[in-house]
Design a protein around this motif. Structure first.
Motif, PDB file in Angstrom:
ATOM      1  N   ARG A  92       0.942  -1.381   0.006  1.00 25.80           N
ATOM      2  CA  ARG A  92       0.162  -0.064   0.021  1.00 25.80           C
ATOM      3  C   ARG A  92       0.930   1.173  -0.117  1.00 25.80           C
ATOM      4  NH1 ARG A  92      -2.638  -1.974   3.486  1.00 25.80           N
ATOM      5  NH2 ARG A  92      -4.461  -2.413   2.449  1.00 25.80           N
ATOM      6  N   THR A  93       0.575   2.324  -0.845  1.00 25.85           N
ATOM      7  CA  THR A  93       1.301   3.218  -1.099  1.00 25.85           C
ATOM      8  C   THR A  93       0.356   4.565  -1.373  1.00 25.85           C
ATOM      9  OG1 THR A  93       1.672   3.281  -3.465  1.00 25.85           O
ATOM     10  CG2 THR A  93       3.352   2.114  -2.354  1.00 25.85           C
ATOM     11  N   SER A  94       0.885   5.708  -1.647  1.00 21.94           N
ATOM     12  CA  SER A  94       0.173   6.968  -1.802  1.00 21.94           C
ATOM     13  C   SER A  94      -0.500   6.762  -3.113  1.00 21.94           C
ATOM     14  CB  SER A  94       0.825   8.238  -1.577  1.00 21.94           C
ATOM     15  OG  SER A  94       1.989   8.159  -2.576  1.00 21.94           O
ATOM     16  N   ASN A  95       0.055   6.260  -3.989  1.00 21.28           N
ATOM     17  CA  ASN A  95      -0.406   6.000  -5.406  1.00 21.28           C
ATOM     18  C   ASN A  95      -1.227   4.913  -5.411  1.00 21.28           C
ATOM     19  OD1 ASN A  95       0.731   8.280  -6.670  1.00 21.28           O
ATOM     20  ND2 ASN A  95       2.542   7.112  -6.601  1.00 21.28           N
ATOM     21  N   CYS A  96      -1.023   3.794  -4.725  1.00 15.96           N
ATOM     22  CA  CYS A  96      -1.752   2.431  -4.858  1.00 15.96           C
ATOM     23  C   CYS A  96      -2.318   2.014  -3.485  1.00 15.96           C
ATOM     24  CB  CYS A  96      -0.817   1.335  -5.350  1.00 15.96           C
ATOM     25  SG  CYS A  96      -0.291   1.605  -7.035  1.00 15.96           S
ATOM     26  N   ASN A  97      -3.781   2.198  -3.515  1.00 19.64           N
ATOM     27  CA  ASN A  97      -4.277   1.887  -2.133  1.00 19.64           C
ATOM     28  C   ASN A  97      -5.861   1.782  -2.639  1.00 19.64           C
ATOM     29  OD1 ASN A  97      -5.731   4.526  -2.217  1.00 19.64           O
ATOM     30  ND2 ASN A  97      -3.395   5.225  -1.969  1.00 19.64           N
ATOM     31  N   GLU A  98      -6.602   1.329  -1.580  1.00 21.80           N
ATOM     32  CA  GLU A  98      -8.133   1.221  -1.857  1.00 21.80           C
ATOM     33  C   GLU A  98      -8.698   2.546  -2.409  1.00 21.80           C
ATOM     34  OE1 GLU A  98      -6.436   0.611   0.961  1.00 21.80           O
ATOM     35  OE2 GLU A  98      -7.047  -1.183   1.881  1.00 21.80           O
ATOM     36  N   ASN A  99      -8.579   3.535  -2.042  1.00 21.05           N
ATOM     37  CA  ASN A  99      -9.133   4.747  -2.602  1.00 21.05           C
ATOM     38  C   ASN A  99      -8.681   5.024  -3.996  1.00 21.05           C
ATOM     39  OD1 ASN A  99     -10.252   5.514  -0.138  1.00 21.05           O
ATOM     40  ND2 ASN A  99      -8.519   6.246   0.893  1.00 21.05           N
ATOM     41  N   ALA A 100      -7.475   4.797  -4.315  1.00 18.87           N
ATOM     42  CA  ALA A 100      -7.041   5.209  -5.629  1.00 18.87           C
ATOM     43  C   ALA A 100      -7.458   4.074  -6.747  1.00 18.87           C
ATOM     44  CB  ALA A 100      -5.612   5.381  -5.745  1.00 18.87           C
ATOM     45  N   ASP A 101      -7.472   2.906  -6.143  1.00 23.71           N
ATOM     46  CA  ASP A 101      -7.778   1.556  -7.194  1.00 23.71           C
ATOM     47  C   ASP A 101      -8.986   0.950  -6.598  1.00 23.71           C
ATOM     48  OD1 ASP A 101      -7.986  -0.536  -8.800  1.00 23.71           O
ATOM     49  OD2 ASP A 101      -5.860  -1.379  -8.307  1.00 23.71           O
ATOM     50  N   PRO A 102     -10.213   0.875  -7.382  1.00 22.56           N
ATOM     51  CA  PRO A 102     -11.534   0.041  -6.744  1.00 22.56           C
ATOM     52  C   PRO A 102     -11.244  -1.289  -6.676  1.00 22.56           C
ATOM     53  CG  PRO A 102     -11.977   1.782  -8.552  1.00 22.56           C
ATOM     54  CD  PRO A 102     -10.356   1.768  -8.579  1.00 22.56           C
ATOM     55  N   TRP A 103     -10.086  -1.694  -7.628  1.00 23.88           N
ATOM     56  CA  TRP A 103      -9.840  -3.446  -7.617  1.00 23.88           C
ATOM     57  C   TRP A 103      -8.527  -3.470  -6.793  1.00 23.88           C
ATOM     58  CZ3 TRP A 103     -10.469  -0.112 -11.733  1.00 23.88           C
ATOM     59  CH2 TRP A 103     -11.799  -0.151 -12.331  1.00 23.88           C
ATOM     60  N   TYR A 104      -8.289  -2.634  -5.855  1.00 24.47           N
ATOM     61  CA  TYR A 104      -6.967  -2.958  -5.032  1.00 24.47           C
ATOM     62  C   TYR A 104      -6.917  -4.209  -4.288  1.00 24.47           C
ATOM     63  CZ  TYR A 104      -3.183  -2.264  -1.847  1.00 24.47           C
ATOM     64  OH  TYR A 104      -1.794  -2.265  -0.863  1.00 24.47           O
ATOM     65  N   GLN A 105      -5.713  -5.017  -4.346  1.00 23.72           N
ATOM     66  CA  GLN A 105      -5.419  -5.909  -3.317  1.00 23.72           C
ATOM     67  C   GLN A 105      -3.967  -5.779  -2.579  1.00 23.72           C
ATOM     68  OE1 GLN A 105      -6.787  -9.974  -5.194  1.00 23.72           O
ATOM     69  NE2 GLN A 105      -7.587  -8.867  -6.705  1.00 23.72           N
ATOM     70  N   ASP A 106      -3.964  -5.977  -1.466  1.00 23.14           N
ATOM     71  CA  ASP A 106      -2.664  -5.705  -0.822  1.00 23.14           C
ATOM     72  C   ASP A 106      -1.620  -6.819  -0.972  1.00 23.14           C
ATOM     73  OD1 ASP A 106      -3.702  -7.773   0.681  1.00 23.14           O
ATOM     74  OD2 ASP A 106      -3.782  -6.687   2.565  1.00 23.14           O
ATOM     75  N   ASP A 107      -1.790  -7.794  -1.956  1.00 20.30           N
ATOM     76  CA  ASP A 107      -0.809  -8.883  -2.386  1.00 20.30           C
ATOM     77  C   ASP A 107      -0.520  -8.939  -3.568  1.00 20.30           C
ATOM     78  OD1 ASP A 107       0.920 -10.720  -1.762  1.00 20.30           O
ATOM     79  OD2 ASP A 107      -0.464 -12.141  -1.287  1.00 20.30           O
ATOM     80  N   THR A 108       0.874  -9.469  -4.142  1.00 21.46           N
ATOM     81  CA  THR A 108       0.964  -9.960  -5.560  1.00 21.46           C
ATOM     82  C   THR A 108       1.590 -11.215  -5.520  1.00 21.46           C
ATOM     83  OG1 THR A 108       3.047  -9.127  -5.260  1.00 21.46           O
ATOM     84  CG2 THR A 108       1.812  -7.586  -6.357  1.00 21.46           C
ATOM     85  N   ALA A 109       1.212 -11.863  -6.583  1.00 20.00           N
ATOM     86  CA  ALA A 109       1.662 -13.616  -6.955  1.00 20.00           C
ATOM     87  C   ALA A 109       3.063 -13.805  -6.411  1.00 20.00           C
ATOM     88  CB  ALA A 109       1.198 -13.835  -8.142  1.00 20.00           C
ATOM     89  N   PHE A 110       3.987 -12.928  -6.876  1.00 22.56           N
ATOM     90  CA  PHE A 110       5.375 -12.925  -6.570  1.00 22.56           C
ATOM     91  C   PHE A 110       5.945 -12.114  -5.539  1.00 22.56           C
ATOM     92  CE2 PHE A 110       4.382 -14.517 -10.693  1.00 22.56           C
ATOM     93  CZ  PHE A 110       4.689 -15.901 -10.523  1.00 22.56           C
ATOM     94  N   HIS A 111       6.775 -12.016  -4.735  1.00 20.77           N
ATOM     95  CA  HIS A 111       7.228 -11.437  -3.543  1.00 20.77           C
ATOM     96  C   HIS A 111       8.758 -10.642  -3.747  1.00 20.77           C
ATOM     97  CE1 HIS A 111       3.782 -12.940  -0.776  1.00 20.77           C
ATOM     98  NE2 HIS A 111       3.420 -12.087  -1.654  1.00 20.77           N
ATOM     99  N   GLN A 112       9.165  -9.840  -3.131  1.00 22.10           N
ATOM    100  CA  GLN A 112      10.280  -9.176  -2.975  1.00 22.10           C
ATOM    101  C   GLN A 112      11.194 -10.329  -2.262  1.00 22.10           C
ATOM    102  OE1 GLN A 112       9.494  -4.420  -2.589  1.00 22.10           O
ATOM    103  NE2 GLN A 112       9.972  -5.433  -0.777  1.00 22.10           N
ATOM    104  N   SER A 113      12.561  -9.964  -1.957  1.00 28.00           N
ATOM    105  CA  SER A 113      13.455 -11.020  -1.483  1.00 28.00           C
ATOM    106  C   SER A 113      13.244 -10.873  -0.084  1.00 28.00           C
ATOM    107  CB  SER A 113      14.969 -10.468  -1.936  1.00 28.00           C
ATOM    108  OG  SER A 113      15.040  -9.226  -1.479  1.00 28.00           O
ATOM    109  N   ASN A 114      12.584  -9.992   0.645  1.00 27.47           N
ATOM    110  CA  ASN A 114      12.286 -10.036   2.076  1.00 27.47           C
ATOM    111  C   ASN A 114      10.720 -10.579   2.137  1.00 27.47           C
ATOM    112  OD1 ASN A 114      10.428  -7.968   1.047  1.00 27.47           O
ATOM    113  ND2 ASN A 114      11.389  -6.346   2.437  1.00 27.47           N
ATOM    114  N   GLY A 115      10.072 -10.977   1.432  1.00 27.65           N
ATOM    115  CA  GLY A 115       9.035 -11.798   1.241  1.00 27.65           C
ATOM    116  C   GLY A 115       7.822 -10.846   1.315  1.00 27.65           C
ATOM    117  N   GLN A 116       7.859  -9.514   1.369  1.00 28.18           N
ATOM    118  CA  GLN A 116       6.772  -8.615   1.088  1.00 28.18           C
ATOM    119  C   GLN A 116       6.255  -8.278  -0.320  1.00 28.18           C
ATOM    120  OE1 GLN A 116       5.328  -6.862   3.530  1.00 28.18           O
ATOM    121  NE2 GLN A 116       6.619  -8.197   5.108  1.00 28.18           N
TER     122      GLN A 116
END
Length: 230
Positions: A92-116
């Motif tokens: 979740r960031t200032s550009n990508c969040n529930e208010n900016a994106d009606p279809w927002y989901q807080d996960d992606t299929a693949f993750h950063q090296s730290n697991g996020q």
């Protein structure tokens, strides 16, 4: 991961969000130039003028459209030509969040090296259709973190495979990918209706996945090989 339609997107009126240069992040800076590497858009496009279809069927670009987009095979890569819908999923960031994106989901299929989850507004990534009877991406050497050349309007942007979408829809990339290519990155009203070519290099892995500079370096190398082998 999206479940969105052209009708819903058209219904939301919003001004163009930042296009072009996006803020750098510690995990990987968004590119300052939409032309990356030494291989031109024209040279890449010259190798994908015809399609040897490898998918069992074709994809829609949105829920309302007909299935007209095949996945095509080349030496060392697969590609498709489609639209670009905007994926704003992940951290979740200032550009990508529930208010900016009606279809927002807080996960992606693949993750950063730290697991996020990935950061859609700072990391150029694309979305591949989830595996189905139409096409199973992993059977063709495509995996999370694989490098992709995204070509639009005579510009080349290197991205990674970062998320999966519906089994019957194709043509989606992150907020950062769109912005770098000069496409409106607004997840509700932005995107490109057509003219985007996605070239995914087989058996490639950007490490760490969140390093855009690593994607550009590997992408440029693989793009040169792609030109030489096709």
């Amino acid at each position: 991961m999206r479940m969105r339609t052209l009708t819903l997107a058209a219904a939301s009126g919003a001004a163009l969000l930042a296009a072009g240069v996006l803020p750098a992040s510690a995990s990987g800076a968004t590119p300052k130039s939409a032309q990356e590497g030494s291989v031109s858009a024209a040279d890449l496009l010259s190798k994908v003028t015809s399609c040897s279809q490898i998918s069992n069927g074709k994809y829609r670009t949105d829920d309302e459209t007909s299935a007209t987009i095949p996945v095509c095979g080349k030496n060392g890569a697969v590609f498709w030509k489609a639209d670009m819908d905007i994926d704003c999923d992940g951290q979740r960031t200032s550009n990508c969040n529930e208010n900016a994106d009606p279809w927002y989901q807080d996960d992606t299929a693949f993750h950063q090296s730290n697991g996020q989850p990935l950061k859609a507004d700072s990391l150029p990534y694309i979305v591949v259709p989830s595996s189905s009877s139409i096409w199973k991406y992993s059977s063709y050497g495509i995996k999370g973190g694989g490098v992709v050349a995204v070509v639009y309007n005579n510009k080349v942007e290197y991205a990674v495979v970062g998320d999966t979408g519906p089994t019957n829809i194709i043509g989606e990339a992150s907020y950062a990918t769109a912005g770098a290519l000069g496409i409106d990155p607004d997840p509700a009203t932005g995107g490109a209706e057509s003219g985007v070519t996605y070239i995914l290099f087989k058996n490639s892995t950007v490490s760490p996945i969140e390093s855009h500079s690593a994607a550009v370096s590997l992408g440029d190398q693989l793009a040169k090989q792609f030109l030489a082998n096709n």
